[in-house]
Design a protein around this motif. Structure first.
Motif, PDB file in Angstrom:
ATOM      1  N   ILE A  79       2.142  26.676 -16.912  1.00  0.00           N
ATOM      2  CA  ILE A  79       3.233  27.235 -17.727  1.00  0.00           C
ATOM      3  C   ILE A  79       3.883  26.109 -18.525  1.00  0.00           C
ATOM      4  CG2 ILE A  79       5.426  28.477 -17.686  1.00  0.00           C
ATOM      5  CD1 ILE A  79       4.573  29.665 -14.991  1.00  0.00           C
ATOM      6  N   ILE A  80       4.065  26.346 -19.804  1.00  0.00           N
ATOM      7  CA  ILE A  80       4.752  25.384 -20.676  1.00  0.00           C
ATOM      8  C   ILE A  80       6.104  25.983 -21.055  1.00  0.00           C
ATOM      9  CG2 ILE A  80       4.673  24.207 -22.913  1.00  0.00           C
ATOM     10  CD1 ILE A  80       1.493  24.593 -22.588  1.00  0.00           C
ATOM     11  N   PHE A  81       7.158  25.207 -20.812  1.00  0.00           N
ATOM     12  CA  PHE A  81       8.513  25.682 -21.125  1.00  0.00           C
ATOM     13  C   PHE A  81       8.923  25.080 -22.466  1.00  0.00           C
ATOM     14  CE2 PHE A  81       8.039  25.619 -16.503  1.00  0.00           C
ATOM     15  CZ  PHE A  81       8.405  26.914 -16.176  1.00  0.00           C
ATOM     16  N   LYS A  82       9.083  25.940 -23.441  1.00  0.00           N
ATOM     17  CA  LYS A  82       9.313  25.469 -24.809  1.00  0.00           C
ATOM     18  C   LYS A  82      10.750  25.767 -25.269  1.00  0.00           C
ATOM     19  CE  LYS A  82       7.507  26.194 -29.503  1.00  0.00           C
ATOM     20  NZ  LYS A  82       6.635  27.027 -30.337  1.00  0.00           N
ATOM     21  N   ARG A  89      16.922  23.953 -19.133  1.00  0.00           N
ATOM     22  CA  ARG A  89      16.014  23.021 -18.451  1.00  0.00           C
ATOM     23  C   ARG A  89      16.483  22.773 -17.005  1.00  0.00           C
ATOM     24  NH1 ARG A  89      12.820  18.021 -20.674  1.00  0.00           N
ATOM     25  NH2 ARG A  89      12.317  17.004 -18.721  1.00  0.00           N
TER      26      ARG A  89
ATOM     27  N   LEU B 292       7.307  19.503 -14.254  1.00  0.00           N
ATOM     28  CA  LEU B 292       7.187  20.687 -15.109  1.00  0.00           C
ATOM     29  C   LEU B 292       6.807  20.250 -16.511  1.00  0.00           C
ATOM     30  CD1 LEU B 292      10.446  22.458 -13.887  1.00  0.00           C
ATOM     31  CD2 LEU B 292       8.117  23.187 -13.380  1.00  0.00           C
ATOM     32  N   ARG B 293       6.246  21.175 -17.263  1.00  0.00           N
ATOM     33  CA  ARG B 293       5.795  20.856 -18.630  1.00  0.00           C
ATOM     34  C   ARG B 293       6.779  21.435 -19.640  1.00  0.00           C
ATOM     35  NH1 ARG B 293      -0.082  23.236 -18.612  1.00  0.00           N
ATOM     36  NH2 ARG B 293      -0.348  22.039 -20.537  1.00  0.00           N
ATOM     37  N   PHE B 294       7.629  20.550 -20.162  1.00  0.00           N
ATOM     38  CA  PHE B 294       8.576  20.982 -21.198  1.00  0.00           C
ATOM     39  C   PHE B 294       8.057  20.568 -22.567  1.00  0.00           C
ATOM     40  CE2 PHE B 294      11.300  20.826 -17.426  1.00  0.00           C
ATOM     41  CZ  PHE B 294      11.937  22.052 -17.527  1.00  0.00           C
ATOM     42  N   GLN B 295       8.302  21.395 -23.548  1.00  0.00           N
ATOM     43  CA  GLN B 295       7.796  21.110 -24.896  1.00  0.00           C
ATOM     44  C   GLN B 295       8.929  21.256 -25.908  1.00  0.00           C
ATOM     45  OE1 GLN B 295       5.139  23.973 -27.227  1.00  0.00           O
ATOM     46  NE2 GLN B 295       3.642  22.665 -26.234  1.00  0.00           N
TER      47      GLN B 295
END
Lengths: 109, 295
Positions: A79-82, A89, B292-295
């Motif tokens: 999962i990518i949180f954009k 966040r 976690l993967r933040f963009q």
């Protein structure tokens, strides 16, 4: 071994906001089902786009926390949180840490 | 039920929501409610706020004038029955509150970076808190078998002292029934149950296995309390025979009892934009942090 094609599926959360807030668990539950269907596809990654909105801890927990409890912490790697504000966040980090810890404890015995 | 209202001089949103919930309960049991001798000023206001649905007013002044749509200025006492209504109701109430504040510029352009206006920053903490309170009220009661439980909410901004007051009242099972058997509940009393519910991560269904329909992290109420505190206010909570505020805990006077949970949130309007949700969550131990993967 061939390369696995990575497919990105994007969920725009601002479409589900009242004003700038996505708040209730009821609103998050169908999105989580959408997320689970997408993640069931091999190699798929899902982008959760929080641009321009805030989310309650309840919403994030129903969307992401329940997913961790059901499928384990590894699901977070797909999962990518954009577009997250500092508040969103922090809420995501709290929910993820809390539910991963709970999952690990529940599966330790 | 005959109500002598001759000594009633003021009702805040908490009181209005409690009155509406009480009248509803009496009618649900095939009873009737007659309110007598309410003064003219309060009578008009409470009728405008829809407190008297199905209530007979005796010797009270009727509401004067035509009823106008004032969705940008106030929100009448509203009853919610469905979880699907939560998001919209919280938004409507906060929109009404912001509309009540005369200094707000409703045509303000949003900030280019955040997309937020000053009104948005003002409204968001209240909207957040309401979502959490309504979520708790409608989900816990249904899990405990109160399938017809509903919630009454009301709000008011008081320009004279800059206070916002919100009342959220449900007719569900109350904290004690929700938390009975929980390790955080050290005494089987309503006051102990309120205090336990205010602790982070205390919930009847934190574990998926306990009840399988949904889960709850048990931080919604504590976050709401912190929103009120950061905005210079507090929560008052009544459930069963107990009432709690951060300055005092006690039992309700004269054996009074509320079946369900009634919450009053009070805060200072000017402090709301200072609320940062990231500062309100329980701390995460560093060793528990997840990549976690933040963009």
């Amino acid at each position: 071994m061939g390369l696995v094609n990575t497919m990105n599926i994007q969920i725009l959360l601002n479409q589900h906001a009242h004003g700038h807030l996505v708040g209730s668990r009821m609103a998050a539950a169908p999105l989580r089902e959408e997320l689970e269907i997408a993640l069931a596809q091999q190699g798929a990654e899902v982008v959760l786009d929080f641009s321009g909105i805030t989310a309650t801890q309840s919403f994030v927990d129903e969307l992401v926390g329940v997913l961790v409890l059901r499928h384990g912490p590894d699901v977070l790697g797909r999962i990518i949180f954009k577009g997250c504000s500092d508040d969103v966040r922090a809420i995501i980090e709290f929910v993820a840490a809390d539910r991963c810890d709970q999952f690990i404890k529940n599966h330790a015995h | 039920m005959e109500v002598d209202a001759s000594r009633l001089v003021f009702a805040d949103p908490f009181g209005m929501a409690l009155l509406a919930a009480t009248f509803h309960k009496v009618r649900e049991q095939n009873g009737f409610v007659r309110v007598h001798h309410l003064n003219a000023k309060l009578s008009g206001y409470l009728q405008r706020m829809d407190v008297f649905e199905g209530v007979e007013l005796v010797g009270c002044a009727p509401m004067q004038g035509q009823r106008h749509d004032r969705a940008d200025a106030l929100m009448e006492v509203t009853r919610l029955e469905q979880q699907s209504d939560i998001g919209n109701a919280a938004y409507r109430l906060t929109t009404a509150l912001v509309g009540q504040m005369p200094v707000m510029n409703r045509d303000e352009q949003p900030d280019e970076m955040s997309g937020y206006t000053e009104s948005d920053r003002l409204a968001e903490p209240i909207q957040y808190a309401l979502n959490e309170l309504l979520e708790n009220a409608l989900t816990h009661a249904r899990r405990a078998g109160y399938i017809n439980a509903c919630v009454w909410l009301s709000s008011q901004y008081y320009p004279s002292n800059g206070l916002i007051r919100v009342g959220v009242v449900d007719n569900g099972c109350g904290f004690l029934a929700t938390l009975r058997g929980h390790t955080a509940l050290h005494q089987e009393t309503h006051l102990a149950a309120i205090l336990a519910a205010l602790q982070p991560r205390v919930s009847c269904n934190r574990d998926l296995g306990l009840r399988s329909d949904s889960v709850n992290q048990g931080v919604g109420l504590t976050t709401t309390r912190r929103i009120a505190e950061r905005a210079g206010g507090r929560l008052y909570i009544a459930s069963g025979d107990a009432i709690h505020s951060d300055s005092a805990s006690s039992h309700l006077a004269n054996g009074a009892y509320w079946q369900g949970v009634a919450i009053a949130l009070e805060c200072k309007r000017q402090k709301l934009p200072e609320v940062r949700f990231r500062d309100l969550l329980p701390p995460v131990e560093p060793q528990l942090a997840v990549r976690l993967r933040f963009q």
